[in-house]
Motif scaffolding. Structure first.
Motif, PDB file in Angstrom:
ATOM      1  N   ILE A   2      39.241  66.472  20.636  1.00 26.66           N
ATOM      2  CA  ILE A   2      38.079  65.617  20.879  1.00 26.66           C
ATOM      3  C   ILE A   2      36.795  66.429  20.739  1.00 26.66           C
ATOM      4  O   ILE A   2      35.817  65.960  20.150  1.00 26.66           O
ATOM      5  CB  ILE A   2      38.160  64.964  22.281  1.00 26.66           C
ATOM      6  N   PHE A   3      36.800  67.664  21.250  1.00 26.67           N
ATOM      7  CA  PHE A   3      35.621  68.521  21.135  1.00 26.67           C
ATOM      8  C   PHE A   3      35.296  68.813  19.678  1.00 26.67           C
ATOM      9  O   PHE A   3      34.128  68.836  19.287  1.00 26.67           O
ATOM     10  CB  PHE A   3      35.833  69.823  21.906  1.00 26.67           C
ATOM     11  N   SER A   4      36.316  69.012  18.843  1.00 30.95           N
ATOM     12  CA  SER A   4      36.104  69.269  17.417  1.00 30.95           C
ATOM     13  C   SER A   4      35.468  68.071  16.734  1.00 30.95           C
ATOM     14  O   SER A   4      34.581  68.230  15.894  1.00 30.95           O
ATOM     15  CB  SER A   4      37.423  69.602  16.732  1.00 30.95           C
ATOM     16  N   ILE A   5      35.900  66.889  17.093  1.00 33.26           N
ATOM     17  CA  ILE A   5      35.338  65.674  16.494  1.00 33.26           C
ATOM     18  C   ILE A   5      33.892  65.486  16.926  1.00 33.26           C
ATOM     19  O   ILE A   5      33.019  65.196  16.096  1.00 33.26           O
ATOM     20  CB  ILE A   5      36.194  64.448  16.870  1.00 33.26           C
ATOM     21  N   ILE A   6      33.621  65.696  18.198  1.00 33.73           N
ATOM     22  CA  ILE A   6      32.252  65.537  18.704  1.00 33.73           C
ATOM     23  C   ILE A   6      31.332  66.585  18.108  1.00 33.73           C
ATOM     24  O   ILE A   6      30.233  66.270  17.637  1.00 33.73           O
ATOM     25  CB  ILE A   6      32.232  65.579  20.240  1.00 33.73           C
ATOM     26  N   SER A   7      31.767  67.843  18.101  1.00 31.68           N
ATOM     27  CA  SER A   7      30.916  68.896  17.532  1.00 31.68           C
ATOM     28  C   SER A   7      30.770  68.709  16.027  1.00 31.68           C
ATOM     29  O   SER A   7      29.700  68.976  15.470  1.00 31.68           O
ATOM     30  CB  SER A   7      31.464  70.280  17.862  1.00 31.68           C
ATOM     31  N   GLY A   8      31.811  68.234  15.342  1.00 30.49           N
ATOM     32  CA  GLY A   8      31.708  67.950  13.910  1.00 30.49           C
ATOM     33  C   GLY A   8      30.679  66.873  13.631  1.00 30.49           C
ATOM     34  O   GLY A   8      29.901  66.963  12.674  1.00 30.49           O
ATOM     35  N   ALA A   9      30.658  65.828  14.468  1.00 36.04           N
ATOM     36  CA  ALA A   9      29.676  64.760  14.297  1.00 36.04           C
ATOM     37  C   ALA A   9      28.259  65.279  14.504  1.00 36.04           C
ATOM     38  O   ALA A   9      27.343  64.938  13.751  1.00 36.04           O
ATOM     39  CB  ALA A   9      29.974  63.618  15.260  1.00 36.04           C
ATOM     40  N   ILE A  10      28.078  66.127  15.508  1.00 35.51           N
ATOM     41  CA  ILE A  10      26.752  66.681  15.787  1.00 35.51           C
ATOM     42  C   ILE A  10      26.312  67.607  14.660  1.00 35.51           C
ATOM     43  O   ILE A  10      25.177  67.527  14.176  1.00 35.51           O
ATOM     44  CB  ILE A  10      26.743  67.404  17.156  1.00 35.51           C
ATOM     45  N   VAL A  11      27.209  68.487  14.219  1.00 34.15           N
ATOM     46  CA  VAL A  11      26.889  69.417  13.134  1.00 34.15           C
ATOM     47  C   VAL A  11      26.578  68.640  11.854  1.00 34.15           C
ATOM     48  O   VAL A  11      25.602  68.934  11.159  1.00 34.15           O
ATOM     49  CB  VAL A  11      28.051  70.416  12.909  1.00 34.15           C
ATOM     50  N   GLY A  12      27.392  67.636  11.534  1.00 32.79           N
ATOM     51  CA  GLY A  12      27.147  66.827  10.343  1.00 32.79           C
ATOM     52  C   GLY A  12      25.831  66.082  10.410  1.00 32.79           C
ATOM     53  O   GLY A  12      25.114  65.979   9.416  1.00 32.79           O
ATOM     54  N   PHE A  13      25.497  65.576  11.589  1.00 36.44           N
ATOM     55  CA  PHE A  13      24.232  64.866  11.768  1.00 36.44           C
ATOM     56  C   PHE A  13      23.040  65.800  11.555  1.00 36.44           C
ATOM     57  O   PHE A  13      22.098  65.463  10.841  1.00 36.44           O
ATOM     58  CB  PHE A  13      24.179  64.240  13.166  1.00 36.44           C
ATOM     59  N   ILE A  14      23.107  66.981  12.178  1.00 32.72           N
ATOM     60  CA  ILE A  14      21.995  67.945  12.044  1.00 32.72           C
ATOM     61  C   ILE A  14      21.866  68.418  10.599  1.00 32.72           C
ATOM     62  O   ILE A  14      20.762  68.485  10.060  1.00 32.72           O
ATOM     63  CB  ILE A  14      22.193  69.127  13.013  1.00 32.72           C
ATOM     64  N   ALA A  15      22.993  68.723   9.960  1.00 33.49           N
ATOM     65  CA  ALA A  15      22.943  69.158   8.559  1.00 33.49           C
ATOM     66  C   ALA A  15      22.406  68.052   7.672  1.00 33.49           C
ATOM     67  O   ALA A  15      21.647  68.317   6.737  1.00 33.49           O
ATOM     68  CB  ALA A  15      24.333  69.587   8.099  1.00 33.49           C
ATOM     69  N   ASN A  55      28.334  80.249  16.537  1.00 30.54           N
ATOM     70  CA  ASN A  55      29.317  79.500  15.763  1.00 30.54           C
ATOM     71  C   ASN A  55      28.780  78.122  15.390  1.00 30.54           C
ATOM     72  O   ASN A  55      29.028  77.624  14.296  1.00 30.54           O
ATOM     73  CB  ASN A  55      30.627  79.374  16.540  1.00 30.54           C
ATOM     74  N   PHE A  56      28.042  77.510  16.286  1.00 29.64           N
ATOM     75  CA  PHE A  56      27.415  76.214  16.022  1.00 29.64           C
ATOM     76  C   PHE A  56      26.411  76.329  14.882  1.00 29.64           C
ATOM     77  O   PHE A  56      26.379  75.490  13.980  1.00 29.64           O
ATOM     78  CB  PHE A  56      26.748  75.714  17.304  1.00 29.64           C
ATOM     79  N   ILE A  57      25.620  77.388  14.890  1.00 25.72           N
ATOM     80  CA  ILE A  57      24.622  77.605  13.841  1.00 25.72           C
ATOM     81  C   ILE A  57      25.301  77.895  12.515  1.00 25.72           C
ATOM     82  O   ILE A  57      24.889  77.379  11.463  1.00 25.72           O
ATOM     83  CB  ILE A  57      23.655  78.735  14.257  1.00 25.72           C
ATOM     84  N   VAL A  58      26.354  78.706  12.522  1.00 21.99           N
ATOM     85  CA  VAL A  58      27.111  78.993  11.304  1.00 21.99           C
ATOM     86  C   VAL A  58      27.728  77.712  10.748  1.00 21.99           C
ATOM     87  O   VAL A  58      27.754  77.499   9.530  1.00 21.99           O
ATOM     88  CB  VAL A  58      28.190  80.065  11.580  1.00 21.99           C
ATOM     89  N   SER A  59      28.184  76.832  11.615  1.00 22.49           N
ATOM     90  CA  SER A  59      28.749  75.558  11.181  1.00 22.49           C
ATOM     91  C   SER A  59      27.695  74.691  10.504  1.00 22.49           C
ATOM     92  O   SER A  59      27.971  74.043   9.495  1.00 22.49           O
ATOM     93  CB  SER A  59      29.352  74.802  12.365  1.00 22.49           C
ATOM     94  N   ILE A  60      26.496  74.682  11.036  1.00 19.42           N
ATOM     95  CA  ILE A  60      25.405  73.913  10.423  1.00 19.42           C
ATOM     96  C   ILE A  60      25.072  74.484   9.055  1.00 19.42           C
ATOM     97  O   ILE A  60      24.879  73.731   8.089  1.00 19.42           O
ATOM     98  CB  ILE A  60      24.163  73.890  11.338  1.00 19.42           C
TER      99      ILE A  60
END
Length: 74
Positions: A2-15, A55-60
């Protein structure tokens, strides 16, 4: 999971906002998760391993690279 899906949505939104790309929730999740893999892979090539906020920044960054490459292919 669930955390991966939520963080993926946030990262995708910001990108998407950075790259001026309008996507739906499912595409944001896909872009965020794939971008996380791309960012982690590229940064590991130069010996940069991340945890936490870095890691969040690298993902973005990886998600932005993914959006950019998708635009170049299309």
């Amino acid at each position: 999971m669930i955390f991966s899906i939520i963080s993926g949505a946030i990262v995708g939104f910001i990108a998407g906002k950075i790259m001026n790309s309008e996507q739906g929730l499912i595409m944001n999740i896909i872009i965020g998760v794939v971008g996380s893999f791309i960012g982690s892979f590229l940064f590991s090539l130069i010996g940069f391993y991340t945890t936490g906020l870095a890691n969040f920044i690298v993902s973005i960054i990886g998600a932005c690279i993914f959006i950019w490459s998708a635009r170049k292919i299309n």
